[in-house]
Write a protein that holds these residues in place. Structure first.
Motif, mmCIF file in Angstrom:
data_model
loop_
_atom_site.group_PDB
_atom_site.id
_atom_site.type_symbol
_atom_site.label_atom_id
_atom_site.label_comp_id
_atom_site.label_asym_id
_atom_site.label_seq_id
_atom_site.Cartn_x
_atom_site.Cartn_y
_atom_site.Cartn_z
ATOM 1 N N LEU A 44 0.825 -1.212 0.000
ATOM 2 C CA LEU A 44 0.000 0.000 0.000
ATOM 3 C C LEU A 44 0.861 1.264 0.000
ATOM 4 N N THR A 51 -2.682 5.779 -6.183
ATOM 5 C CA THR A 51 -4.059 5.945 -5.718
ATOM 6 C C THR A 51 -4.382 7.422 -5.516
ATOM 7 N N LYS A 52 -3.394 8.222 -5.163
ATOM 8 C CA LYS A 52 -3.613 9.662 -5.007
ATOM 9 C C LYS A 52 -3.946 10.290 -6.361
ATOM 10 N N GLN A 55 -7.427 9.354 -7.191
ATOM 11 C CA GLN A 55 -8.366 10.135 -6.389
ATOM 12 C C GLN A 55 -8.530 11.539 -6.966
ATOM 13 N N ASP A 59 -11.951 13.247 -8.317
ATOM 14 C CA ASP A 59 -12.459 14.499 -7.758
ATOM 15 C C ASP A 59 -12.828 15.506 -8.840
ATOM 16 N N GLN A 67 -16.988 11.249 -0.837
ATOM 17 C CA GLN A 67 -15.914 10.348 -0.447
ATOM 18 C C GLN A 67 -16.069 9.067 -1.251
ATOM 19 N N HIS A 68 -14.973 8.441 -1.564
ATOM 20 C CA HIS A 68 -15.003 7.189 -2.301
ATOM 21 C C HIS A 68 -13.845 6.309 -1.840
ATOM 22 N N PHE A 69 -13.909 5.072 -2.219
ATOM 23 C CA PHE A 69 -12.851 4.129 -1.864
ATOM 24 C C PHE A 69 -12.669 3.165 -3.019
ATOM 25 N N HIS A 70 -11.581 2.450 -2.994
ATOM 26 C CA HIS A 70 -11.295 1.446 -4.008
ATOM 27 C C HIS A 70 -10.954 0.153 -3.274
ATOM 28 N N LEU A 71 -11.730 -0.865 -3.515
ATOM 29 C CA LEU A 71 -11.509 -2.165 -2.883
ATOM 30 C C LEU A 71 -10.422 -2.913 -3.642
#
Length: 106
Positions: A44, A51-52, A55, A59, A67-71
């Protein structure tokens, strides 16, 4: 750990099941978990810049207060000495529920 009487497609097992089996065989599952966590943590850190960027791109297309996430799915292999190795990271891991493993968790 591998039951040769069952077909390969039936060899999916929960992590809990594998760890219980290893513990019953006298292995230090806390040590195995610590090694797996170390691999995931370091991975990670390595992919954090990617990932930034993702993101920031997201945005641009959404309201700023969302807000969001990635599994992510981490495939880990344990060798004969129970040392974990990262096989791959799945950016879109399967969430299928068509196996006995998933059925038993429902």
């Amino acid at each position: 750990l591998f039951d040769q009487r069952r077909s390969l497609k039936d060899q999916k097992r929960t992590v809990t099941s594998v760890m219980k089996t290893l513990e019953m065989l006298g292995h230090d599952t806390d040590k195995i978990w610590a090694s797996i966590k170390d691999i995931v943590f370091k991975t990670l850190i390595c992919i954090a810049p990617l990932t930034k960027v993702e993101q920031l791109n997201m945005d641009n297309f959404k309201a700023t207060n969302t807000q969001h996430f990635h599994l992510l799915g981490f495939d880990i292999l344990l060798d004969d000495d129970l040392n974990p190795f990262l096989l791959e990271i799945n950016g879109f891991p399967s969430m299928r529920t068509d196996s006995e493993v998933y059925d038993s968790m429902m």
